[in-house]
Write a protein that holds these residues in place. Structure first.
Motif, mmCIF file in Angstrom:
data_model
loop_
_atom_site.group_PDB
_atom_site.id
_atom_site.type_symbol
_atom_site.label_atom_id
_atom_site.label_comp_id
_atom_site.label_asym_id
_atom_site.label_seq_id
_atom_site.Cartn_x
_atom_site.Cartn_y
_atom_site.Cartn_z
ATOM 1 N N PHE A 45 0.817 -1.220 0.000
ATOM 2 C CA PHE A 45 0.000 0.000 0.000
ATOM 3 C C PHE A 45 0.851 1.271 0.000
ATOM 4 C CE2 PHE A 45 -3.180 -3.022 1.550
ATOM 5 C CZ PHE A 45 -4.291 -2.621 0.824
ATOM 6 N N THR A 46 2.032 1.223 0.635
ATOM 7 C CA THR A 46 2.807 2.458 0.783
ATOM 8 C C THR A 46 3.734 2.740 -0.396
ATOM 9 O OG1 THR A 46 4.495 1.253 2.057
ATOM 10 C CG2 THR A 46 2.750 2.389 3.297
ATOM 11 N N VAL A 47 4.201 1.703 -1.096
ATOM 12 C CA VAL A 47 5.143 1.930 -2.200
ATOM 13 C C VAL A 47 4.545 2.848 -3.276
ATOM 14 C CG1 VAL A 47 6.309 0.820 -4.151
ATOM 15 C CG2 VAL A 47 6.560 -0.114 -1.847
ATOM 16 N N PRO A 48 3.300 2.637 -3.729
ATOM 17 C CA PRO A 48 2.746 3.576 -4.724
ATOM 18 C C PRO A 48 2.707 5.016 -4.207
ATOM 19 C CG PRO A 48 1.420 1.584 -4.612
ATOM 20 C CD PRO A 48 2.357 1.524 -3.463
ATOM 21 N N LEU A 51 6.248 6.436 -4.395
ATOM 22 C CA LEU A 51 6.626 6.737 -5.775
ATOM 23 C C LEU A 51 5.949 8.011 -6.279
ATOM 24 C CD1 LEU A 51 6.512 3.123 -7.289
ATOM 25 C CD2 LEU A 51 8.549 4.475 -6.745
ATOM 26 N N HIS A 52 4.705 8.197 -5.876
ATOM 27 C CA HIS A 52 3.962 9.396 -6.296
ATOM 28 C C HIS A 52 4.528 10.658 -5.649
ATOM 29 C CE1 HIS A 52 0.627 11.992 -7.406
ATOM 30 N NE2 HIS A 52 0.462 12.302 -6.118
ATOM 31 N N LEU A 53 4.920 10.552 -4.375
ATOM 32 C CA LEU A 53 5.334 11.741 -3.631
ATOM 33 C C LEU A 53 6.780 12.127 -3.871
ATOM 34 C CD1 LEU A 53 3.557 11.141 -0.204
ATOM 35 C CD2 LEU A 53 3.167 13.067 -1.736
ATOM 36 N N ILE A 54 7.684 11.154 -3.886
ATOM 37 C CA ILE A 54 9.109 11.500 -3.947
ATOM 38 C C ILE A 54 9.766 11.111 -5.269
ATOM 39 C CG2 ILE A 54 9.273 11.254 -1.442
ATOM 40 C CD1 ILE A 54 10.782 8.660 -1.832
ATOM 41 N N GLY A 55 9.051 10.390 -6.130
ATOM 42 C CA GLY A 55 9.596 10.038 -7.433
ATOM 43 C C GLY A 55 10.399 8.747 -7.405
ATOM 44 N N GLU A 56 10.551 8.155 -8.580
ATOM 45 C CA GLU A 56 11.217 6.854 -8.674
ATOM 46 C C GLU A 56 12.700 6.939 -8.326
ATOM 47 O OE1 GLU A 56 10.556 4.930 -12.388
ATOM 48 O OE2 GLU A 56 8.386 5.258 -12.363
ATOM 49 N N LEU A 62 16.613 5.789 -1.773
ATOM 50 C CA LEU A 62 16.179 5.478 -0.414
ATOM 51 C C LEU A 62 16.211 3.965 -0.162
ATOM 52 C CD1 LEU A 62 15.056 6.860 2.160
ATOM 53 C CD2 LEU A 62 12.759 6.441 1.268
ATOM 54 N N ALA A 63 15.787 3.184 -1.159
ATOM 55 C CA ALA A 63 15.812 1.728 -1.022
ATOM 56 C C ALA A 63 17.247 1.223 -0.871
ATOM 57 C CB ALA A 63 15.141 1.079 -2.231
ATOM 58 N N ILE A 64 18.185 1.808 -1.627
ATOM 59 C CA ILE A 64 19.588 1.417 -1.521
ATOM 60 C C ILE A 64 20.147 1.786 -0.149
ATOM 61 C CG2 ILE A 64 21.896 1.938 -2.392
ATOM 62 C CD1 ILE A 64 20.666 2.171 -5.173
ATOM 63 N N VAL A 65 19.732 2.943 0.359
ATOM 64 C CA VAL A 65 20.172 3.372 1.699
ATOM 65 C C VAL A 65 19.739 2.364 2.754
ATOM 66 C CG1 VAL A 65 19.749 5.087 3.502
ATOM 67 C CG2 VAL A 65 20.363 5.824 1.193
#
Length: 516
Positions: A45-48, A51-56, A62-65
């Protein structure tokens, strides 16, 4: 078992399997399962929204961090699992002994976490520039976020220690409740900050750490209750030595394990291309979801293995292997027969045709691998964490060589076959070391319907009438074998539960010797 370390020899209480305060293993497994599923659903639910708020691009960084922070988590030196093992072994002792283990582990974890955070901060710029190849504004954001990331590492290490404490006390409801609470805050706080307009990495990471801090405080409060912590904090040098000895081998597993898990994708990307990485990663991530249940059982069994006498622990491990085989065999058969139709619906027919075979090959390895969860937990709980770590070291170079050759010969499916061969070798070594052999022949017989399903899935078109006519009886046979393979008292319990559901008349609740 010969060669056990001082960590397990110091104090193993007798007759702990008859203690009235033990939760049922089935109940603990269910709690762990729910605790693992809730974050998965939350991410969907949170991933979309992210992506909408902070961009791909920013979400990718962030995922790599978070991945980087997770790998540097090896600075906990295995203390989470070491404290779980020691506190479980001391469950019948007075609270003062458990307190000494807890405070000693907490002090050392804080020191190692701060040290790891300092190292992460110092090498952060090099990692982002030369390893992760981040440029422009995102690189500046990542550099500015490094102080927060450095603070996050000791927090993550301490959370691991606190979680191990609750695991050792078999407080799985409290542990999973706190972890779910922390995961919700960890996901929601950065979203709230992004909605407020602060979308840079320093703001997002700081917000996530606030959520982790609140989770750590809750875990500490629960540890205070369940240990319980009554005396003043103290550091016990005698406990530190045994914890470090145990934890060092857990650290080796933590360093080598990820290499064995992710190296195949790096090699596929190098030899075949990044599109091929997707063809491997999508089915791999999908079939790995099937390990949630046996992983939850493994977590529930670990403290019980640590506190039992060796004979009882081995008997429980044997029952657990039979139960795991009984559960995973029909699941694997259904997975083999249904994965391609599911992939067609999920990602489309074109991609499904390319990746279904990889998923089917990996499913065979998943069945083998989940059986190994039990001897893996048994060895670690019985004071031999060195053996799984040594096996991983032994497997690393042969696995890389086989992976290289099979990718050259077979492409992406070759990587799947190489993974299967590695987990097969690992499983054989773990069962040999744990000396869990009783009833194993019956569990191995579960491979027969799996092999049949594998052949059907590969040779017959999944949309044909013949496929359905063969698949349905195969599923039925695997379920029948599953019921027949579990022990008599477990079948009686299953029948009693089914009868109770159909005829809701109150009956006395019973529990077998080992709490299954």
């Amino acid at each position: 078992m010969k060669g056990r370390t001082n960590l397990d020899q110091q104090s193993t209480p007798k007759n702990t399997n008859d203690a009235p305060d033990h939760p049922r293993i089935s109940r603990s497994t269910l709690i762990n399962l729910i605790g693992a599923l809730v974050p998965t659903v939350l991410v969907l639910f949170t991933v979309p929204a992210y992506l909408h708020l902070i961009g791909e691009a920013r979400y990718g960084v962030l995922a790599i961090v978070w991945l980087l922070l997770g790998y540097f988590g090896v600075f906990d030196l295995g203390f989470g699992r070491a404290v779980a093992n020691r506190i479980a072994a001391l469950h019948d002792s007075d609270a003062e002994q458990r307190q000494r283990v807890f405070w000693t582990g907490l002090v050392i974890s804080a020191i190692t976490g701060i040290t790891g955070g300092a190292i992460l901060y110092l090498v952060g710029d090099w990692l982002f520039t030369h390893v992760l190849d981040i440029h422009g504004a995102l690189r500046v954001e990542a550099e500015n976020a490094m102080p927060w990331l450095a603070l996050g590492l000791p927090l993550a290490v301490i959370i691991s220690l606190l979680a191990g404490t609750l695991e050792g006390r078999q407080a799985f409801l409290a542990l999973n409740g706190a972890q779910v609470f922390g995961t919700v805050l960890y996901q929601i706080f950065p979203l709230a900050v992004a909605y407020a307009g602060w979308k840079t990495l320093p703001h997002l990471i700081a917000a996530a750490l606030v959520g982790r801090l609140m989770s750590a405080l809750l875990l500490f409060a629960l540890s205070y209750r369940y240990v319980p912590l009554l005396a003043r904090p103290c550091f016990a040098a005698d406990q530190a030595k045994s914890l470090l000895q145990y934890g060092s081998w857990i650290t080796v597993t933590g360093l080598i394990g990820p290499l064995l898990t992710v190296f195949d994708r790096f090699l596929i990307g190098t030899k075949v291309g990044m599109v091929a990485v997707t063809a491997y990663t999508v089915p791999y991530n999908l079939v790995m979801r099937l390990t949630i249940l046996p992983s939850s059982l493994q977590t529930a069994l670990f403290p019980r293995f640590a506190m039992m006498e060796q004979t009882d622990a081995k008997a429980l491990a044997t029952r657990a292997v039979l139960s795991t085989g009984a559960i995973m065999t029909p699941i694997t058969v259904m997975g083999l027969l249904l994965i391609k139709p599911f992939l067609i619906l999920w990602v489309g027919g074109a991609l499904a045709d390319k990746i279904a075979a990889v998923g089917q090959i990996l499913l065979v390895g998943i069945w083998i691998n989940t059986l190994a969860f039990i001897p893996f937990a048994y060895l670690q709980a019985r004071g031999r964490p060195d053996l799984p770590a040594k096996f991983h070291l032994l497997e690393l170079l042969p696995y890389v060589a086989i992976l290289w050759v099979l990718i050259d010969k077979l492409g992406v499916p070759g990587a799947a076959w190489a993974w299967n061969l590695r987990v097969l070798a690992d499983t054989v070594l773990l069962f040999w070391a744990a000396q869990i052999t009783s009833g194993i022949n019956h569990t191995i017989a579960g491979a027969l319907p799996i092999i049949a399903a594998f052949f059907v899935a590969f040779r017959i078109a999944n949309d044909s009438t013949l496929y359905i006519c063969i698949a349905l009886p195969l599923i039925g046979v695997s379920i029948g074998w599953s019921i027949a393979s579990i022990q008599q008292d477990q079948r009686s319990t299953l029948k009693r539960l089914l009868f109770t559901r159909l005829n809701p008349v109150k009956s006395p609740r019973t529990q077998n010797k080992h709490g299954l």
